[in-house]
Scaffold this motif. Sequence first.
Motif, PDB file in Angstrom:
ATOM      1  N   SER A   7      -0.847  13.760   0.699  1.00  8.55           N
ATOM      2  CA  SER A   7      -1.811  12.710   0.369  1.00  8.55           C
ATOM      3  C   SER A   7      -2.949  12.671   1.386  1.00  8.55           C
ATOM      4  N   ILE A   8      -4.182  12.856   0.916  1.00  7.42           N
ATOM      5  CA  ILE A   8      -5.340  12.824   1.814  1.00  7.42           C
ATOM      6  C   ILE A   8      -5.531  11.421   2.377  1.00  7.42           C
ATOM      7  N   GLY A   9      -5.276  10.401   1.550  1.00  2.88           N
ATOM      8  CA  GLY A   9      -5.377   9.036   2.033  1.00  2.88           C
ATOM      9  C   GLY A   9      -4.429   8.759   3.177  1.00  2.88           C
ATOM     10  N   LYS A  10      -3.170   9.239   3.061  1.00  9.40           N
ATOM     11  CA  LYS A  10      -2.194   9.060   4.147  1.00  9.40           C
ATOM     12  C   LYS A  10      -2.606   9.829   5.393  1.00  9.40           C
ATOM     13  N   LEU A  11      -3.171  11.024   5.206  1.00  8.79           N
ATOM     14  CA  LEU A  11      -3.651  11.792   6.359  1.00  8.79           C
ATOM     15  C   LEU A  11      -4.759  11.033   7.084  1.00  8.79           C
ATOM     16  N   PHE A  12      -5.677  10.452   6.320  1.00  8.78           N
ATOM     17  CA  PHE A  12      -6.753   9.663   6.931  1.00  8.78           C
ATOM     18  C   PHE A  12      -6.173   8.513   7.759  1.00  8.78           C
ATOM     19  N   ILE A  13      -5.240   7.782   7.155  1.00  5.88           N
ATOM     20  CA  ILE A  13      -4.641   6.635   7.847  1.00  5.88           C
ATOM     21  C   ILE A  13      -3.859   7.100   9.073  1.00  5.88           C
TER      22      ILE A  13
ATOM     23  N   LEU B 225     -20.974   0.727   7.321  1.00  6.49           N
ATOM     24  CA  LEU B 225     -20.758   1.989   6.613  1.00  6.49           C
ATOM     25  C   LEU B 225     -19.323   2.480   6.813  1.00  6.49           C
ATOM     26  N   ILE B 226     -18.807   2.346   8.039  1.00  8.56           N
ATOM     27  CA  ILE B 226     -17.413   2.730   8.307  1.00  8.56           C
ATOM     28  C   ILE B 226     -16.464   1.902   7.447  1.00  8.56           C
ATOM     29  N   ALA B 227     -16.704   0.586   7.402  1.00  4.31           N
ATOM     30  CA  ALA B 227     -15.850  -0.298   6.605  1.00  4.31           C
ATOM     31  C   ALA B 227     -15.918   0.054   5.123  1.00  4.31           C
TER      32      ALA B 227
ATOM     33  N   ILE C 204     -10.077   2.946   1.219  1.00  2.71           N
ATOM     34  CA  ILE C 204      -8.940   3.862   1.274  1.00  2.71           C
ATOM     35  C   ILE C 204      -7.724   3.164   1.860  1.00  2.71           C
ATOM     36  N   TYR C 205      -7.928   2.444   2.980  1.00  2.00           N
ATOM     37  CA  TYR C 205      -6.807   1.791   3.652  1.00  2.00           C
ATOM     38  C   TYR C 205      -6.193   0.682   2.804  1.00  2.00           C
TER      39      TYR C 205
ATOM     40  N   PRO D 144     -10.091   8.901  -1.768  1.00  2.00           N
ATOM     41  CA  PRO D 144     -11.021   9.548  -0.833  1.00  2.00           C
ATOM     42  C   PRO D 144     -12.305  10.030  -1.497  1.00  2.00           C
ATOM     43  N   THR D 145     -12.214  10.500  -2.732  1.00  2.83           N
ATOM     44  CA  THR D 145     -13.414  10.969  -3.428  1.00  2.83           C
ATOM     45  C   THR D 145     -14.364   9.812  -3.723  1.00  2.83           C
TER      46      THR D 145
END
Length: 444
Positions: free
Chosen positions: A182-188, A241-243, A249-250, A256-257
Amino acid sequence: MIGDPLILSIVLLVIMFGLLLAGLWIGFSLLATGVAGMLLFNVRLPPTISIWDKIGDLMANSVWNSLNSWALTALPLFVLMGEILFRTAISTKLLTGLVPWLTRVPGRLYHINVVACSLFAAVSGSSAATTATVGKITLSELSDRGYDKRLSIGSLAGAGTLGFLIPPSLIMIIYGILSDTSIGKLFIAGVIPGIVLAGMYSIWIALQSVMHPEYLPQSEEEYDWSHRLRALKDLLPVFALIAAVLGGIYMGVTTPTEAAAIGVLGSLVLALVYRNLTWQSLREALYSAVRTSCMICFIIMGAAFLSQVVGFIGIARSVSTFITELGLSPYMLILVLGLMYLFLGMILDGISIVVMTLPIVLPIVVHAGFDPLWFGIFVVIMVELSQITPPVGFSIFVIQHIARENTVTILKATFPFFIITLLMAVLLCMFPELVFYLPEQMVR
């Protein structure tokens, strides 16, 4: 014909590195290595099917499966977002916004490289863009203010690599696609290690500043709380922008897309607000994003084909069996793989390292009992090291272009931050909770 998959794997490594050293594009090198593997191995096929038919089938299947991915659309979007931000005033705004907040911290404005790179990494996803964008502003500014150039260069080189670890990260997207993680889990999962590593950089800067007062200018501008509060107007757009990119995603609201598309829109809005987006700069951003995205997709395509070949002729299974029979403990295996990544970092860029090694390495690591999510963050940190490892460390080339210093000087300045990043990899092995804590909280 070669019948032993282990011997064939060594032959293929020689072929691959030979092609790379000859200057062939990485994508072509991976494809050619896969074709060589099929031709050299004693493949048993029905009389009605030729070896070239089988190679064509494998290539068509692997290319389609690797590129026919909705998650992959996040890649060109994040690249485009970084290119747009690279051509706007966001780095200048970051500098002016951070200066009043850092003048009272031990090390003072040296920390601006760490903080600015951390913030820019959270909206660009690229270490190269982070290093180049922040470095163009901070190196000259710090030098003009009387700060030691070596520590300025070292802190920029180290902090610039955070573009791979602090999400959104291009390397994490590629790892997630290739490993089916999961890309979302990798980001987190990358958030806490990214913050810890940035903190370690800042601690080193503070220690050096205390031990060597001559590294700091004798006088420094004084700022009160009114200056700091006014500086927030330059920082709030970046935080917004970060938020916008990571918050969805969080919270599980956006993929992510979708977050990448929001990021592109947000970067365009920022560029319009700052009034420095021209048709020329937009055209340059689009061209650069297309070139970078095509290059990455071509590498992914070649790696996917090589992965199919590796699985088809049994190399992955044979290598896994060989390493298992060596009786290495799980962490001794990680040590061996870490040394391998350090070596590869001397001759290859980060994306190539991931796509070339993952087809063989990941099954071995999973068999040893490691979670693919944890290994993904470990690989990202090792790829960060490749950015500041001679002779192909890309961040070193970027800084050399900006600072106009010789490579030896830059390497000496970078070495302490290389060691700190290496220590972070050790901490990740000792405390895997650094990776798993946030994803587990999100599941609850």
